[in-house]
Design a protein around this motif. Sequence first.
Motif, short mmCIF file in Angstrom:
data_model
loop_
_atom_site.label_atom_id
_atom_site.label_comp_id
_atom_site.label_asym_id
_atom_site.label_seq_id
_atom_site.Cartn_x
_atom_site.Cartn_y
_atom_site.Cartn_z
N ALA A 115 38.07 41.08 12.39
CA ALA A 115 39.40 40.51 13.39
C ALA A 115 40.14 40.03 12.45
CB ALA A 115 38.62 39.70 14.12
N ASN A 116 41.26 40.53 12.69
CA ASN A 116 42.44 40.22 11.82
C ASN A 116 43.56 39.24 12.71
OD1 ASN A 116 41.96 41.39 9.18
ND2 ASN A 116 42.30 43.49 10.25
N LEU A 197 49.77 41.68 9.20
CA LEU A 197 48.52 40.87 9.19
C LEU A 197 48.14 40.21 7.85
CD1 LEU A 197 46.21 43.61 10.70
CD2 LEU A 197 46.89 41.60 11.91
N ALA A 198 47.24 39.05 7.93
CA ALA A 198 46.98 38.34 6.77
C ALA A 198 46.39 39.01 5.75
CB ALA A 198 46.23 37.11 7.15
N VAL A 199 45.52 40.29 5.90
CA VAL A 199 45.06 40.64 4.96
C VAL A 199 46.00 41.55 4.24
CG1 VAL A 199 42.47 40.91 6.05
CG2 VAL A 199 44.31 42.84 6.51
N GLU A 200 46.99 41.95 4.76
CA GLU A 200 47.95 42.71 4.06
C GLU A 200 49.08 41.81 3.23
OE1 GLU A 200 48.60 46.39 7.36
OE2 GLU A 200 49.40 44.38 7.68
N GLY A 284 41.40 36.46 4.25
CA GLY A 284 41.89 36.08 5.43
C GLY A 284 41.57 36.64 6.68
N ALA A 285 40.41 37.50 6.71
CA ALA A 285 39.79 38.26 7.94
C ALA A 285 38.36 37.61 8.34
CB ALA A 285 39.62 39.78 7.79
N VAL A 286 38.31 37.92 9.72
CA VAL A 286 36.98 37.24 10.25
C VAL A 286 35.83 38.49 10.25
CG1 VAL A 286 35.93 36.48 12.33
CG2 VAL A 286 38.46 35.69 11.67
#
Length: 330
Positions: A115-116, A197-200, A284-286
């Motif tokens: 989940a992002n 998104l955080a991951v990016e 920073g993903a779940v």
Amino acid sequence: MTAITAAVSLLAAPAMAEWKPDKPINIIVPWSAGGSTDQVTRVVAPILEEALGTPVVVVNQPGASGSIGTKAALDAPRDGYTWTANAIANNATYAVTGLIEDTSIDDYHIYLHVANVPVVSVNADAPYADFGELLEAMKSGDVTVGTAGVNSSGGMALAAIKEAAGEELAARMVAYDGGNPAVLAAASGEVVATTQLAVEQTEMIKAGKLRALAVLSDQPLVVEGIEEIPPITNWLSDMPTAPDYFGVFIPAGAPQEVYNTVDAVWKDKVMNSDALKSYATERGAVFAPSYGDQARERAMPVVIAEACARVSRGEAVVDPSEIGITCPAE
């Protein structure tokens, strides 16, 4: 039951056929390389490749908010060898915005992995100390915000911020072919901010090219190597938030043994993957793998939220009820 009877019963029961793919599997990522979908798909692909014993090839096919590559996967032969990857809310709601006709969540067998959450960040040289200052500038100035398009997580995040602010915002969205180019545009100063998104964004935040101001959540975001990112509800207290689940999706209609085999791989390998856990922690993903009915149940809150938000913003060309989504009463 006697031993003989039990043996006869076992022989009579149909065996679950195992799929043994004999050629490469293509996973179409409908966004450019380096974005959130591309990143995590390239973590998952080697896990699948080893378990299935065949090459799993990630194919980037960006365009039209991810709808071009997604439609290519839907139009491919339903033999189990062409999959797609995305945020599940995109695949489930393309029909609502008219980007892909006559499609819904029922067109796929769902395999979720993380989940992002979107993050609001600005160029390191931007004058805004926190999200409150940026929000004021968005009300009165022409703040440019880089996203991967209207249907992307960043585009939906910006629309949600505008709606939650309760007044007209002058922020102008600049669309790119994926999350990675949108983030790079903010890092270089081509645009002021990004809501991807955080991951990016984590690498650019760690490098000091971006400053994270808020996460679209009611809880702070903790990522290794950067300062805790405050929740956007510190400034927009009534803003609704929902996890944005990502995964790979096999179009319906393939032989059942394809889904049986991938279900088993997902359960035994992906749901226990240290590589996927590390990716989530560092970016920073779940970490939240699931498949089948559980995956669908997890996905539906964000699917409903995004489909119905299109209606409230006047962006829907197809009523969500036509693809099985019931919007809550106002």
